[in-house]
Design a protein around this motif. Structure first.
Motif, PDB file in Angstrom:
ATOM      1  N   SER A 347      17.630  55.934  43.871  1.00 35.69           N
ATOM      2  CA  SER A 347      18.104  56.285  45.206  1.00 35.69           C
ATOM      3  C   SER A 347      18.419  57.897  45.383  1.00 35.69           C
ATOM      4  O   SER A 347      19.345  58.123  44.152  1.00 35.69           O
ATOM      5  CB  SER A 347      19.187  55.576  45.602  1.00 35.69           C
ATOM      6  N   ASN A 348      17.723  58.483  46.007  1.00 37.99           N
ATOM      7  CA  ASN A 348      17.873  59.968  45.927  1.00 37.99           C
ATOM      8  C   ASN A 348      18.818  60.692  46.880  1.00 37.99           C
ATOM      9  O   ASN A 348      18.401  60.899  47.897  1.00 37.99           O
ATOM     10  CB  ASN A 348      16.389  60.829  45.995  1.00 37.99           C
TER      11      ASN A 348
ATOM     12  N   PHE B   9      18.897  47.477  48.482  1.00 35.65           N
ATOM     13  CA  PHE B   9      19.360  46.856  47.339  1.00 35.65           C
ATOM     14  C   PHE B   9      20.813  47.189  46.940  1.00 35.65           C
ATOM     15  O   PHE B   9      21.358  48.177  47.262  1.00 35.65           O
ATOM     16  CB  PHE B   9      18.384  47.519  46.019  1.00 35.65           C
ATOM     17  N   THR B  10      21.564  46.015  46.414  1.00 44.35           N
ATOM     18  CA  THR B  10      22.728  46.276  46.041  1.00 44.35           C
ATOM     19  C   THR B  10      23.123  46.769  44.635  1.00 44.35           C
ATOM     20  O   THR B  10      22.131  47.067  44.044  1.00 44.35           O
ATOM     21  CB  THR B  10      23.556  44.772  45.989  1.00 44.35           C
ATOM     22  N   PHE B  16      20.111  45.679  37.605  1.00 48.56           N
ATOM     23  CA  PHE B  16      19.186  44.813  37.080  1.00 48.56           C
ATOM     24  C   PHE B  16      17.807  45.578  36.864  1.00 48.56           C
ATOM     25  O   PHE B  16      17.236  45.479  35.764  1.00 48.56           O
ATOM     26  CB  PHE B  16      19.003  43.535  37.899  1.00 48.56           C
ATOM     27  N   ARG B  17      17.411  46.275  37.701  1.00 47.02           N
ATOM     28  CA  ARG B  17      16.172  47.157  37.842  1.00 47.02           C
ATOM     29  C   ARG B  17      16.311  48.022  36.558  1.00 47.02           C
ATOM     30  O   ARG B  17      15.416  48.081  35.807  1.00 47.02           O
ATOM     31  CB  ARG B  17      15.926  47.948  38.984  1.00 47.02           C
ATOM     32  N   VAL B  18      17.395  48.631  36.375  1.00 46.34           N
ATOM     33  CA  VAL B  18      17.559  49.851  35.034  1.00 46.34           C
ATOM     34  C   VAL B  18      17.313  48.874  33.852  1.00 46.34           C
ATOM     35  O   VAL B  18      16.816  49.387  32.832  1.00 46.34           O
ATOM     36  CB  VAL B  18      18.838  50.180  35.438  1.00 46.34           C
ATOM     37  N   GLU B  19      18.181  47.624  33.786  1.00 45.75           N
ATOM     38  CA  GLU B  19      18.032  46.906  32.717  1.00 45.75           C
ATOM     39  C   GLU B  19      16.646  46.373  32.324  1.00 45.75           C
ATOM     40  O   GLU B  19      16.009  46.654  31.138  1.00 45.75           O
ATOM     41  CB  GLU B  19      18.970  45.698  33.016  1.00 45.75           C
ATOM     42  N   VAL B  20      15.750  45.846  33.440  1.00 47.92           N
ATOM     43  CA  VAL B  20      14.470  45.640  32.875  1.00 47.92           C
ATOM     44  C   VAL B  20      13.785  46.740  32.549  1.00 47.92           C
ATOM     45  O   VAL B  20      12.788  46.886  31.630  1.00 47.92           O
ATOM     46  CB  VAL B  20      13.796  45.118  34.342  1.00 47.92           C
ATOM     47  N   ARG B  21      13.894  47.868  33.238  1.00 48.09           N
ATOM     48  CA  ARG B  21      13.219  49.029  32.946  1.00 48.09           C
ATOM     49  C   ARG B  21      13.619  49.532  31.443  1.00 48.09           C
ATOM     50  O   ARG B  21      12.398  49.817  30.843  1.00 48.09           O
ATOM     51  CB  ARG B  21      13.442  50.283  33.882  1.00 48.09           C
ATOM     52  N   ALA B  22      14.825  49.494  31.098  1.00 45.71           N
ATOM     53  CA  ALA B  22      15.006  50.069  29.808  1.00 45.71           C
ATOM     54  C   ALA B  22      14.318  49.151  28.772  1.00 45.71           C
ATOM     55  O   ALA B  22      13.712  49.721  27.765  1.00 45.71           O
ATOM     56  CB  ALA B  22      16.519  50.215  29.724  1.00 45.71           C
TER      57      ALA B  22
END
Lengths: 358, 384
Positions: A347-348, B9-10, B16-22
């Motif tokens: 989110s920017n 997105f909450t 969760f996105r950050v976790e999956v990406r990492a």
């Protein structure tokens, strides 16, 4: 999301349905004016939605206002609604005084208006509705830099003109005319911000017209019979229907995402993406709807052209998509994320934009 | 119907996105996988499937008692996006996770759920989708593979074709005729059976894809016995059950992101070259992707709210629009940047170009041809 949104859109849609028809739009295109319709909007408080209450506003937020603008596009409402409301939105955004009565705006960065000792000099083309409105809110250039000024149009020499849709687009000339309000010097970032807001308003208007063209066209395929059956039964026509419905769904979703982004101050890229995409959407929607309507859609008698001509006109007013493709290119070049995906999904947050809240 | 909800997105979802990406970046750095375009069809890697099974990322939305995480459709959407954006090899468990699980949860017996779902969740049990037949592609109701009732089960005879990765799969959900074709009601008399692909009488024959790779198969059934407890849902209800799967199949991120690794590499390459003119052109791709993603997430939100009847038409629309977009990516890319497409190239962009060009024809065919989808959407729009 404002709880008022559903109620407001319902009221406005009913007002427009009952009071705007093809004849009225025709009449105004021929140079007449629709004061009764404007008064109706005014009486219902629709012209001051999203203006704060201490400034005489009716409450509501930018999502509410943009949805009203969308509906004025959907009915080709022949009144300077987007002009007046956006002029006031700009003024309030820059902490200037809200206006009473009709107004219009010009955000072009072509430096035609010079500001000197509190007076404005210069000539600008394509000013919406100038002949009918009282105030102009415009960028002006002084020795210090760029300002937003508000000026009374009664001091202007006005030469009438129209756009492709017969909407008033006048040439306005000032000779050392007194400005009523002046902002402080605006930075390039601030001007970009104003341009972003302006584009969001225009997207709302265009979304309405796109939605209407889709409705008209689908309806037509049900009513028009050829070779003994309604034309929606032909697979080649179905291809047109799907393409048109797809572009319409994309436009609606883009518009809704832009308004949400504005509410959360994340509009930085969304407005750009939407405006770039609308270029393609408008091209597709106008071409397909005319092809499906065939000869009758090319006649003045049919209402389709009131919407297609507006889209053809509006897409060239304000900044067009080449401004936004350059902005996106710049953002891509400068962003430090190591993948496009990270860039798209992080989110920017931009600088705080909306001070106006209902 | 053309008005789809928006999704913000909450914070938990972003987390969760950050976790999956990492996790994926770690595995990428370790060399666990090589990114690919169209990795949900061509990236089959049972090791990788087990690895993400260990993360709890298969059957993410399913009940905990079957090994799922009871998370939302939107969480699963995010997870899927992250896999595809990086070109991770998710093909082995793909259909079991996307289709079979939800099918069994909706129509399967308790015994079937308890038996299959925990294995699927571990990334150790893969399903093929047995729909098309040689004379029955888009006209699915004309399938002729038949099952005849015998003591304790059914005897299946016939043939399926174009079954993705059947050679790696343990089972196949197979659409069969359990009563004779009725021209007046051609959707009647169809049933879904789970067929063990190791069973006697099953023969799997590869059909090489135009690249020479092995994704598709023909699957032959010669007097294959299927026990009664492997019937999914009701006998004769196969058509309706199959339709319910389609919304899940048609509108996901895989209809937009199959060629995303190429888009990403295009942008990175243009940045390396300091090519702002190229980026200006590429910005149109980014805008199209953004607008399609809005629509696709909107459908996911409708699925989340459980209103699947409303979903089938916009889902078909997303597939028709999304696959056309995916297909256009190599065509646009090659006019922005000089590439030398080759499957064994050293340069990433040349490899991604080759994968995208060669896989592109399939996008608008598999999972419902665009022509069939156009018919579905047009009828739906006109019926409004």
């Amino acid at each position: 999301m404002s709880e008022m949104k559903d109620m407001i859109t319902e009221v406005v849609e009913r007002m427009l349905k009952e009071n705007v028809d093809k004849d009225l739009v025709d009449t105004v295109e021929q140079g007449d004016w629709a004061p009764a319709l404007w008064e109706l909007f005014e009486e219902n408080g629709m012209t001051v939605v999203a203006v704060t209450e201490e400034n005489g506003g009716a409450g509501g937020d930018i999502e509410d206002l943009l949805n009203i603008v969308r509906l004025t596009g959907k009915y080709a409402a022949p009144i300077p609604f987007i002009e007046t409301t956006f002029a006031n939105y700009l003024l309030e955004y820059l902490n200037l005084q809200i206006l009473e009565g009709l107004a219009t705006y010009r955000l072009s960065t072509n430096q035609v208006f010079t500001l000197e000792n509190g007076t404005l000099t210069g000539e600008a083309h394509h000013i919406p509705w100038a002949r009918h409105v009282k105030h102009l809110v415009t960028l002006a250039y002084s020795s210090e830099g760029t300002h937003l000024v508000e000026i009374d149009l009664s001091q202007a020499d006005i030469k009438q003109g129209t756009n492709l849709a017969g909407e008033p687009r006048d040439t306005v000339t000032f000779q050392h005319a007194l400005v009523s309000q002046t902002s402080s010097v605006l930075s390039p970032d601030e001007i970009h911000k104003l341009t972003t807001l302006c584009t969001a308003f225009q997207l709302a208007l265009m979304t309405g017209a796109i939605d209407k063209i889709n409705d008209l066209t689908i309806q037509f395929t049900k009513e028009r019979e050829q070779f003994g059956r309604p034309i929606h039964r032909f697979q080649l026509v179905q291809q047109h229907i799907v393409h048109l419905a797809g572009e319409t769904a994309l436009a609606l979703a883009a518009f809704n995402n832009v308004t949400e982004a504005l509410l959360t101050n994340n509009e930085n890229s969304e407005v750009a993406y939407a405006r770039i995409r609308f270029e393609e959407i408008i091209q597709a929607v106008t071409t397909i709807s005319h092809q499906v309507h065939a000869a009758i859609g090319t006649t003045h008698e049919h209402s389709l052209h009131q919407f297609t001509r507006r889209l053809w006109a509006w897409r060239d007013e304000g900044v067009n998509s080449s401004y936004w493709t350059n902005i996106v290119a710049l953002q891509l070049m400068e962003n430090s994320e190591d993948s496009l995906w990270a860039y798209l999904t992080t989110s920017n947050s931009s600088s705080p934009l909306l001070k106006v809240e209902g | 119907m053309l008005h789809l909800p928006t999704v913000q997105f909450t914070e938990e979802q972003e987390q969760f996105r950050v976790e999956v990406r990492a996790f994926l970046q770690d595995e990428l750095a370790k060399g666990t996988f090589t990114p690919k375009c169209d990795s949900w069809l061509s990236g089959d890697d049972p090791e990788f499937s087990r690895l993400i099974g260990q993360q709890g990322w298969i059957g993410l939305t399913w009940p905990k008692k079957y090994g799922g995480q009871e998370r939302s459709t939107i969480d699963r959407y995010i997870l899927t996006e992250e896999f595809l954006a990086v070109g991770a090899p998710v093909a082995a468990h793909w259909f079991a996770d996307r289709q079979t699980g939800p099918l069994l949860l909706r129509y399967g017996s308790e015994e079937q759920r308890e038996f299959f779902l925990p294995q699927i969740v571990k990334g150790e049990c893969y399903f093929g989708i047995g729909l098309s037949e040689p004379n029955s592609g888009s006209d699915l109701a004309s399938v002729t593979t038949r099952a005849e009732k015998v003591e304790g089960g059914w005897i299946v005879n016939g043939q399926k074709i174009w079954t993705s990765n059947a050679h790696l799969c343990h089972y196949m959900v197979t659409l069969v005729r359990t009563s004779p074709f009725d021209g007046k009601n051609k959707h009647a008399g169809l049933s879904q059976l789970i067929i063990d692909l190791q069973a006697q009488g099953v023969t799997i024959v590869p059909i090489k894809y135009l690249t020479g790779e092995h994704h598709y198969n023909e699957v032959f059934f010669d007097n294959v016995f299927v026990p009664d407890n492997m019937v999914v849902g009701e006998i004769g209800n196969g058509w309706a059950q199959g339709l319910a799967e389609l919304a899940f199949e048609r509108s996901g991120p895989e209809r937009i992101l199959s060629t995303f690794p190429l888009i990403d590499e295009l942008i990175q390459e243009l940045k390396r070259q300091n090519n702002s003119q190229g980026l200006t052109q590429a910005s149109k791709i980014v805008a199209r992707l953004w607008s399609l993603r809005n629509l696709s997430i909107g459908v996911a939100q409708l699925l989340e709210s459980g209103n699947s009847e409303d979903v089938s038409i916009p889902a078909a629309l997303v597939k028709a629009l999304g696959t056309k977009f995916e297909q256009s990516i190599p065509e646009i890319t090659r006019l922005i940047i000089q590439t030398y497409p080759s499957l064994d190239a050293d340069r990433k962009i040349d490899r991604f170009m080759a994968q995208s060009i060669l896989h592109a024809p399939g996008f608008t065919i598999r999972g419902g041809t665009s022509e069939v989808l156009y018919g579905v959407v047009a009828k739906g729009v006109v019926a409004q």
